[in-house]
Scaffold this active site. Structure first.
Site, PDB file in Angstrom:
ATOM      1  N   GLU A 192     -21.618  -9.241 -44.608  1.00 42.80           N
ATOM      2  CA  GLU A 192     -20.083 -10.088 -44.807  1.00 42.80           C
ATOM      3  C   GLU A 192     -20.407 -11.155 -44.452  1.00 42.80           C
ATOM      4  O   GLU A 192     -19.481 -11.409 -44.312  1.00 42.80           O
ATOM      5  CB  GLU A 192     -19.349  -8.854 -44.023  1.00 42.80           C
ATOM      6  CG  GLU A 192     -17.531  -9.017 -44.756  1.00 42.80           C
ATOM      7  CD  GLU A 192     -18.145  -7.822 -45.852  1.00 42.80           C
ATOM      8  OE1 GLU A 192     -18.980  -7.365 -45.895  1.00 42.80           O
ATOM      9  OE2 GLU A 192     -17.306  -8.121 -46.950  1.00 42.80           O
ATOM     10  N   GLY A 200     -29.624 -11.815 -49.410  1.00 41.45           N
ATOM     11  CA  GLY A 200     -28.142 -11.659 -49.336  1.00 41.45           C
ATOM     12  C   GLY A 200     -27.588 -12.444 -49.370  1.00 41.45           C
ATOM     13  O   GLY A 200     -26.293 -12.496 -50.426  1.00 41.45           O
ATOM     14  N   ARG A 211     -20.347   2.365  -9.045  1.00 41.18           N
ATOM     15  CA  ARG A 211     -22.172   2.448  -8.805  1.00 41.18           C
ATOM     16  C   ARG A 211     -21.938   1.573  -7.361  1.00 41.18           C
ATOM     17  O   ARG A 211     -20.946   0.364  -7.096  1.00 41.18           O
ATOM     18  CB  ARG A 211     -22.255   2.240 -10.215  1.00 41.18           C
ATOM     19  CG  ARG A 211     -24.420   1.364  -9.989  1.00 41.18           C
ATOM     20  CD  ARG A 211     -24.948   2.647 -10.060  1.00 41.18           C
ATOM     21  NE  ARG A 211     -26.466   2.567  -9.432  1.00 41.18           N
ATOM     22  CZ  ARG A 211     -27.632   3.475  -9.801  1.00 41.18           C
ATOM     23  NH1 ARG A 211     -27.166   4.791  -9.536  1.00 41.18           N
ATOM     24  NH2 ARG A 211     -28.719   3.038  -9.339  1.00 41.18           N
TER      25      ARG A 211
HETATM   26  C1  LIG Z   1     -26.196  -2.337 -42.212  1.00 42.37           C
HETATM   27  C2  LIG Z   1     -26.355  -3.121 -42.829  1.00 42.37           C
HETATM   28  C3  LIG Z   1     -25.334  -2.868 -44.236  1.00 42.37           C
HETATM   29  C4  LIG Z   1     -25.366  -3.047 -45.745  1.00 42.37           C
HETATM   30  N1  LIG Z   1     -24.282  -3.269 -46.230  1.00 42.37           N
HETATM   31  C5  LIG Z   1     -23.980  -4.145 -47.336  1.00 42.37           C
HETATM   32  C6  LIG Z   1     -23.873  -3.333 -47.979  1.00 42.37           C
HETATM   33  O1  LIG Z   1     -22.811  -2.512 -48.797  1.00 42.37           O
HETATM   34  N2  LIG Z   1     -23.520  -3.773 -49.848  1.00 42.37           N
HETATM   35  C7  LIG Z   1     -24.325  -5.021 -49.600  1.00 42.37           C
HETATM   36  O2  LIG Z   1     -24.506  -5.370 -51.312  1.00 42.37           O
HETATM   37  N3  LIG Z   1     -25.251  -5.658 -48.374  1.00 42.37           N
HETATM   38  C8  LIG Z   1     -24.798  -5.087 -47.753  1.00 42.37           C
HETATM   39  N4  LIG Z   1     -25.631  -5.249 -46.503  1.00 42.37           N
HETATM   40  C9  LIG Z   1     -26.774  -6.340 -46.419  1.00 42.37           C
HETATM   41  C10 LIG Z   1     -26.001  -7.572 -45.895  1.00 42.37           C
HETATM   42  O3  LIG Z   1     -24.659  -8.264 -46.157  1.00 42.37           O
HETATM   43  C11 LIG Z   1     -27.081  -9.016 -46.372  1.00 42.37           C
HETATM   44  O4  LIG Z   1     -28.668  -8.490 -45.255  1.00 42.37           O
HETATM   45  C12 LIG Z   1     -26.788 -10.368 -45.464  1.00 42.37           C
HETATM   46  O5  LIG Z   1     -25.646 -10.934 -46.146  1.00 42.37           O
HETATM   47  C13 LIG Z   1     -27.918 -11.218 -45.452  1.00 42.37           C
HETATM   48  O6  LIG Z   1     -29.162 -11.388 -46.369  1.00 42.37           O
HETATM   49  P1  LIG Z   1     -30.731 -10.563 -46.530  1.00 42.37           P
HETATM   50  O7  LIG Z   1     -30.614 -10.145 -45.167  1.00 42.37           O
HETATM   51  O8  LIG Z   1     -31.130 -11.433 -47.382  1.00 42.37           O
HETATM   52  O9  LIG Z   1     -30.593 -12.305 -44.743  1.00 42.37           O
HETATM   53  P2  LIG Z   1     -31.466 -13.565 -45.576  1.00 42.37           P
HETATM   54  O10 LIG Z   1     -30.294 -14.324 -47.030  1.00 42.37           O
HETATM   55  O11 LIG Z   1     -32.290 -13.715 -46.388  1.00 42.37           O
HETATM   56  O12 LIG Z   1     -31.370 -14.265 -44.508  1.00 42.37           O
HETATM   57  C14 LIG Z   1     -32.177 -14.757 -43.744  1.00 42.37           C
HETATM   58  C15 LIG Z   1     -31.743 -15.471 -42.763  1.00 42.37           C
HETATM   59  O13 LIG Z   1     -31.333 -17.028 -43.230  1.00 42.37           O
HETATM   60  C16 LIG Z   1     -30.090 -17.330 -42.838  1.00 42.37           C
HETATM   61  N5  LIG Z   1     -29.638 -18.263 -44.580  1.00 42.37           N
HETATM   62  C17 LIG Z   1     -29.749 -18.355 -45.687  1.00 42.37           C
HETATM   63  N6  LIG Z   1     -29.207 -19.235 -46.046  1.00 42.37           N
HETATM   64  C18 LIG Z   1     -29.157 -20.143 -45.171  1.00 42.37           C
HETATM   65  C19 LIG Z   1     -28.325 -21.146 -45.392  1.00 42.37           C
HETATM   66  N7  LIG Z   1     -28.287 -21.665 -46.389  1.00 42.37           N
HETATM   67  N8  LIG Z   1     -28.376 -22.338 -43.823  1.00 42.37           N
HETATM   68  C20 LIG Z   1     -29.032 -21.082 -42.989  1.00 42.37           C
HETATM   69  N9  LIG Z   1     -29.512 -20.063 -42.644  1.00 42.37           N
HETATM   70  C21 LIG Z   1     -29.576 -19.705 -44.112  1.00 42.37           C
HETATM   71  C22 LIG Z   1     -29.195 -16.246 -42.629  1.00 42.37           C
HETATM   72  O14 LIG Z   1     -28.607 -16.483 -41.902  1.00 42.37           O
HETATM   73  C23 LIG Z   1     -30.902 -15.202 -42.048  1.00 42.37           C
HETATM   74  O15 LIG Z   1     -30.170 -15.643 -40.507  1.00 42.37           O
HETATM   75  C24 LIG Z   1     -26.024  -5.001 -45.675  1.00 42.37           C
HETATM   76  C25 LIG Z   1     -27.178  -5.075 -43.906  1.00 42.37           C
HETATM   77  C26 LIG Z   1     -26.794  -4.232 -43.538  1.00 42.37           C
HETATM   78  C27 LIG Z   1     -28.347  -4.213 -42.523  1.00 42.37           C
END
Ligand SMILES: Cc1cc2nc3c(=O)[nH]c(=O)nc-3n(C[C@H](O)[C@H](O)[C@H](O)COP(=O)(O)OP(=O)(O)OC[C@H]3O[C@@H](n4cnc5c(N)ncnc54)[C@H](O)[C@@H]3O)c2cc1C
Length: 381
Positions: free
Chosen positions: A362, A130, A267
């Site tokens: 976000e 993401g 408390r």
């Molecule tokens: C409850 C919930 C609601 C959501 N709603 C939506 C939605 O409506 N629409 C939508 O499209 N998405 C949605 N998302 C997705 C969300 O935006 C992503 O989970 C988020 O952007 C992170 O992507 P990922 O989970 O794939 O993590 P990854 O991108 O795999 O990242 C994993 C870890 O690596 C770190 N990382 C990645 N790249 C770097 C870098 N260059 N430097 C340092 N660290 C890095 C990240 O910070 C994280 O700690 C939602 C997620 C949740 C959990």
């Protein structure tokens, strides 16, 4: 510079606070536990104008400023992060349409989204990642006067509930961010499947699920804006969305501080109320100071946005700081409640779980730091 809220902003705080405390607060635990979206509350919020607060008047909105919007999200999120998330998520999609869609598309969707009659979802994130939006793999292949979309999206807020979806997908062979577009996909399209419901730690009850596009055909007129500009639109939308998520984090933190303070003054331990102990007072004082700082950072980003000035850096700082504060304050709110904080008998348990996501979506807080650092370093290179 002046720090007073306007009469309108004060009035919005009062109206939303009353509604949140009278209607939302008592349902918050139920929404979390049953994971059922409260359509009746959504309808009422639509009628009250909460779902169209910042929309231009021509689309049925109140054209309020973003400080007002932040105040509204804070007040709702103090009572229920799920509902704060729902309202902030609604605005992200709605503004995407208002900013980039054609007049025909806007007339069809924006007003009804603002009234709460139609729910939309934003589908960017995929199982493969993401954070790196430019690596999206979902394809929308142009064919005759249609697009044929194939790809899997995950973590879609409102995924189960939406009437239509914004798909960020590749429409040409250019690599990276250049080949991406934003396309409307109505729920009724064959080839659109609602995948598994996500089992979330927090912000439950807003239909978060997978969305699968499988040979999903949509007419070419469903393209939003220009072909190949989906990445640019998504990035602008994230700046806007970060104000909402920062305000959501602020509301969770403020709600947790209020709960912790109420608990601390009643408390007793060692023959006196725990609020007499400096160890407890310092947690409350740190929380109050950091919450105040977060609020001012958010209002700064709102102000810049409302002035039409660049606010990418300020929105990233506000989201980074407010979400870290929310996580810290809710952790300490549980601590102040002792063992009771670890039970579902007190709302701080839910707030603690809800706070974590604000550091993740976000743009994770690592991504916020990248944005802030990039902005800093560009002035030196
Ligand atoms: C409850 C919930 C609601 C959501 N709603 C939506 C939605 O409506 N629409 C939508 O499209 N998405 C949605 N998302 C997705 C969300 O935006 C992503 O989970 C988020 O952007 C992170 O992507 P990922 O989970 O794939 O993590 P990854 O991108 O795999 O990242 C994993 C870890 O690596 C770190 N990382 C990645 N790249 C770097 C870098 N260059 N430097 C340092 N660290 C890095 C990240 O910070 C994280 O700690 C939602 C997620 C949740 C959990």
């Amino acid at each position: 510079m002046q720090f007073n809220l306007t009469e309108e902003q004060e009035m919005i705080r009062k109206t939303v606070r009353e509604f949140a405390q009278e209607v939302i607060a008592e349902r918050a635990s139920d929404i979390d536990e049953t994971e059922k979206f409260p359509k009746d509350i959504w309808k009422q919020m639509g009628e009250l104008g909460f779902l169209s607060l910042t929309l231009p008047k021509e689309y049925g909105g109140m054209a309020a400023d973003h400080v007002s919007y932040s105040i509204m999200i804070e007040e709702i999120s103090k009572c229920s992060a799920s509902m704060g998330n729902a309202v902030a998520g609604n605005k992200i999609g709605q503004d995407f349409m208002a900013n980039f869609a054609s007049e025909v598309q806007k007339n069809k969707y924006v007003e009804s989204v603002g009234k709460g009659e139609t729910i939309m979802a934003f589908t960017a994130t995929e199982p493969s990642g993401g954070s790196d939006v430019s690596a999206i793999q979902t394809k929308a292949v142009p064919k005759d006067d249609k697009f044929i979309i194939n790809g899997n999206k995950i973590f879609v807020t409102f995924g189960e509930l939406a009437e239509f979806y914004l798909a960020i997908a590749r429409t040409n062979d250019q690599s990276g961010h250049k080949g991406m577009s934003a396309i409307i996909v109505e729920r009724s399209r064959s080839g659109l499947k609602i995948g598994k419901k996500e089992k979330l730690m927090g912000v439950r009850g807003i239909g978060t699920s997978e969305i699968i596009y499988e040979d999903c055909e949509v007419p070419a007129e469903n393209l939003i804006g220009n072909e190949g500009e989906g990445f640019k639109y998504a990035m602008k939308s994230f700046d806007n969305g970060r104000i909402g998520i920062a305000s959501l984090a602020l509301g969770i933190a403020q709600g947790a501080l209020e709960q912790a303070t109420k608990y601390a003054v009643q408390r007793e331990a060692f023959g006196q109320t725990i609020s007499n102990f400096q160890g407890i007072q310092f947690m409350l004082a740190d929380a109050e100071s950091k919450i105040e700082a977060a609020r001012l950072l958010i209002y700064q980003a709102c102000y810049l946005k409302d002035q039409g000035l660049p606010y990418t850096r300020e929105a990233a700082i506000a989201k980074l700081y407010a979400s870290d504060v929310a996580e810290e304050v809710t952790t300490n709110a549980v601590q102040i409640h002792g063992g009771f904080g670890y039970t579902k008998d007190y709302p701080v348990e839910r707030m603690y779980r809800d706070s974590k996501i604000t550091q993740i979506y976000e743009g994770t807080n690592q991504i916020q730091r990248m944005i802030i650092a990039r902005n800093r370093l560009k002035n030196y290179q």
